[in-house]
Design a protein around this motif. Structure first.
Motif, PDB file in Angstrom:
ATOM      1  N   VAL A  13       0.948  -1.385   0.214  1.00 32.62           N
ATOM      2  CA  VAL A  13       0.406   0.028   0.222  1.00 32.62           C
ATOM      3  C   VAL A  13       0.844   1.092   0.024  1.00 32.62           C
ATOM      4  CG1 VAL A  13      -1.504   1.096   1.655  1.00 32.62           C
ATOM      5  CG2 VAL A  13      -2.129  -1.212   1.127  1.00 32.62           C
ATOM      6  N   LEU A  14       1.969   1.596   0.814  1.00 35.74           N
ATOM      7  CA  LEU A  14       3.201   2.730   0.588  1.00 35.74           C
ATOM      8  C   LEU A  14       3.011   2.971  -0.477  1.00 35.74           C
ATOM      9  CD1 LEU A  14       4.185   1.700   4.460  1.00 35.74           C
ATOM     10  CD2 LEU A  14       3.234   4.046   3.324  1.00 35.74           C
ATOM     11  N   VAL A  15       3.747   1.388  -0.896  1.00 36.75           N
ATOM     12  CA  VAL A  15       4.775   1.745  -2.595  1.00 36.75           C
ATOM     13  C   VAL A  15       3.591   2.023  -3.311  1.00 36.75           C
ATOM     14  CG1 VAL A  15       5.688   0.737  -3.934  1.00 36.75           C
ATOM     15  CG2 VAL A  15       6.852   0.263  -2.324  1.00 36.75           C
ATOM     16  N   LEU A  16       2.309   1.405  -3.707  1.00 40.68           N
ATOM     17  CA  LEU A  16       1.101   2.226  -4.789  1.00 40.68           C
ATOM     18  C   LEU A  16       1.038   3.493  -4.248  1.00 40.68           C
ATOM     19  CD1 LEU A  16      -1.076  -0.999  -4.840  1.00 40.68           C
ATOM     20  CD2 LEU A  16       0.906  -0.508  -6.364  1.00 40.68           C
ATOM     21  N   GLY A  17       1.121   4.059  -2.869  1.00 39.38           N
ATOM     22  CA  GLY A  17       0.587   5.354  -2.533  1.00 39.38           C
ATOM     23  C   GLY A  17       1.157   6.504  -2.849  1.00 39.38           C
ATOM     24  N   GLY A  18       2.795   5.904  -3.322  1.00 39.04           N
ATOM     25  CA  GLY A  18       4.047   6.541  -3.153  1.00 39.04           C
ATOM     26  C   GLY A  18       4.023   6.878  -5.053  1.00 39.04           C
ATOM     27  N   ILE A  19       3.557   5.695  -5.609  1.00 38.80           N
ATOM     28  CA  ILE A  19       3.663   5.431  -7.498  1.00 38.80           C
ATOM     29  C   ILE A  19       2.856   6.518  -7.896  1.00 38.80           C
ATOM     30  CG2 ILE A  19       3.348   4.246  -9.532  1.00 38.80           C
ATOM     31  CD1 ILE A  19       5.182   2.279  -7.895  1.00 38.80           C
ATOM     32  N   PHE A  20       1.815   6.716  -6.742  1.00 35.42           N
ATOM     33  CA  PHE A  20       0.541   7.800  -7.348  1.00 35.42           C
ATOM     34  C   PHE A  20       0.955   8.770  -6.907  1.00 35.42           C
ATOM     35  CE2 PHE A  20      -3.601   9.406  -6.658  1.00 35.42           C
ATOM     36  CZ  PHE A  20      -4.095   9.548  -7.547  1.00 35.42           C
ATOM     37  N   PHE A  21       1.567   8.979  -5.844  1.00 40.23           N
ATOM     38  CA  PHE A  21       1.657  10.875  -5.616  1.00 40.23           C
ATOM     39  C   PHE A  21       2.511  11.243  -6.949  1.00 40.23           C
ATOM     40  CE2 PHE A  21       4.506  13.570  -3.498  1.00 40.23           C
ATOM     41  CZ  PHE A  21       3.991  14.623  -3.144  1.00 40.23           C
ATOM     42  N   TYR A  22       3.846   9.787  -7.148  1.00 39.30           N
ATOM     43  CA  TYR A  22       5.350  10.495  -7.662  1.00 39.30           C
ATOM     44  C   TYR A  22       4.043  10.308  -9.223  1.00 39.30           C
ATOM     45  CZ  TYR A  22       9.317  11.009 -10.730  1.00 39.30           C
ATOM     46  OH  TYR A  22      10.496  10.764 -11.875  1.00 39.30           O
ATOM     47  N   LYS A  23       3.678  10.102 -10.121  1.00 43.00           N
ATOM     48  CA  LYS A  23       3.239  10.208 -11.136  1.00 43.00           C
ATOM     49  C   LYS A  23       2.214  11.797 -11.530  1.00 43.00           C
ATOM     50  CE  LYS A  23       1.089   8.117 -15.195  1.00 43.00           C
ATOM     51  NZ  LYS A  23       2.007   8.633 -16.224  1.00 43.00           N
ATOM     52  N   TYR A  24       1.446  11.467 -10.065  1.00 42.62           N
ATOM     53  CA  TYR A  24       0.171  12.944 -10.352  1.00 42.62           C
ATOM     54  C   TYR A  24       0.120  13.820  -9.760  1.00 42.62           C
ATOM     55  CZ  TYR A  24      -1.581   9.011 -12.740  1.00 42.62           C
ATOM     56  OH  TYR A  24      -2.438   7.864 -13.619  1.00 42.62           O
ATOM     57  N   TYR A  25       0.827  13.479  -8.466  1.00 43.95           N
ATOM     58  CA  TYR A  25       0.575  14.809  -7.878  1.00 43.95           C
ATOM     59  C   TYR A  25       2.738  15.302  -7.446  1.00 43.95           C
ATOM     60  CZ  TYR A  25      -4.031  14.607  -6.009  1.00 43.95           C
ATOM     61  OH  TYR A  25      -5.125  14.583  -6.273  1.00 43.95           O
ATOM     62  N   PHE A  26       3.813  15.112  -8.083  1.00 42.32           N
ATOM     63  CA  PHE A  26       5.000  15.233  -8.177  1.00 42.32           C
ATOM     64  C   PHE A  26       4.926  16.644  -8.988  1.00 42.32           C
ATOM     65  CE2 PHE A  26       9.337  14.388 -10.169  1.00 42.32           C
ATOM     66  CZ  PHE A  26       9.708  15.545  -8.773  1.00 42.32           C
ATOM     67  N   VAL A  27       5.450  18.012  -9.114  1.00 41.51           N
ATOM     68  CA  VAL A  27       5.846  18.855 -10.368  1.00 41.51           C
ATOM     69  C   VAL A  27       6.351  18.355 -11.179  1.00 41.51           C
ATOM     70  CG1 VAL A  27       6.404  21.010 -10.572  1.00 41.51           C
ATOM     71  CG2 VAL A  27       4.052  20.678  -8.946  1.00 41.51           C
ATOM     72  N   PHE A  28       6.932  17.991 -11.650  1.00 33.72           N
ATOM     73  CA  PHE A  28       7.377  17.722 -12.618  1.00 33.72           C
ATOM     74  C   PHE A  28       8.010  18.779 -13.431  1.00 33.72           C
ATOM     75  CE2 PHE A  28       9.127  16.780 -17.176  1.00 33.72           C
ATOM     76  CZ  PHE A  28      10.096  15.464 -16.976  1.00 33.72           C
ATOM     77  N   GLY A  29       7.741  20.432 -13.589  1.00 28.88           N
ATOM     78  CA  GLY A  29       8.243  21.285 -14.295  1.00 28.88           C
ATOM     79  C   GLY A  29       7.366  22.298 -14.140  1.00 28.88           C
TER      80      GLY A  29
END
Length: 129
Positions: A13-29
């Motif tokens: 659950v923590l790994v999937l949550g981290g992947i979801f955060f990185y893909k959809y909430y991490f500001v890439f640029g």
């Protein structure tokens, strides 16, 4: 055995949550785009989002002596920014945006999210001397 399963499920659950955060909430640029606001609408079936298109002109074409324009499609999550853009269709605008790695339905259809309007200028308005 139950404790082992709990630990494994927690890690998954923590790994999937981290992947979801990185893909959809991490500001890439983030950056600024300028051009003529072609359209700006509020649309959607379940989640009503603000979507727009900016026409950037003046880039050199692939063939010598031609000019090509680029389109910048974006979404707006902030209601105040959306109200500013609703009245700016056909005007030249400068927009500050954040780029995410993916789009989510409640934020908009585009991974480019405009968070502020820098300037709005009317190209047809004549300046008086």
């Amino acid at each position: 055995m139950g404790r082992f399963v709990f630990i494994v499920v927690s890690i998954i659950v923590l790994v999937l949550g981290g992947i979801f955060f990185y893909k959809y909430y991490f500001v890439f640029g983030q950056g600024v785009k300028a051009g003529e606001l072609n359209y700006f609408v509020n649309k959607g079936f379940v989640f009503k989002t603000y979507e727009g298109k900016l026409i950037q002109s003046g880039y050199r074409g692939k063939v010598v002596g031609t000019i090509q324009s680029n389109e910048f499609q974006f979404s707006v999550a902030n209601e105040r920014v959306a109200q500013q853009l609703m009245t700016a269709s056909g005007k030249v605008v400068e927009l500050h945006y954040k780029e995410y790695l993916g789009a989510i339905p409640w934020r908009g259809y585009s991974p480019f999210i405009v968070d502020s309007v820098i300037s709005i200028k009317d190209p047809n308005r004549q300046e008086l001397p």
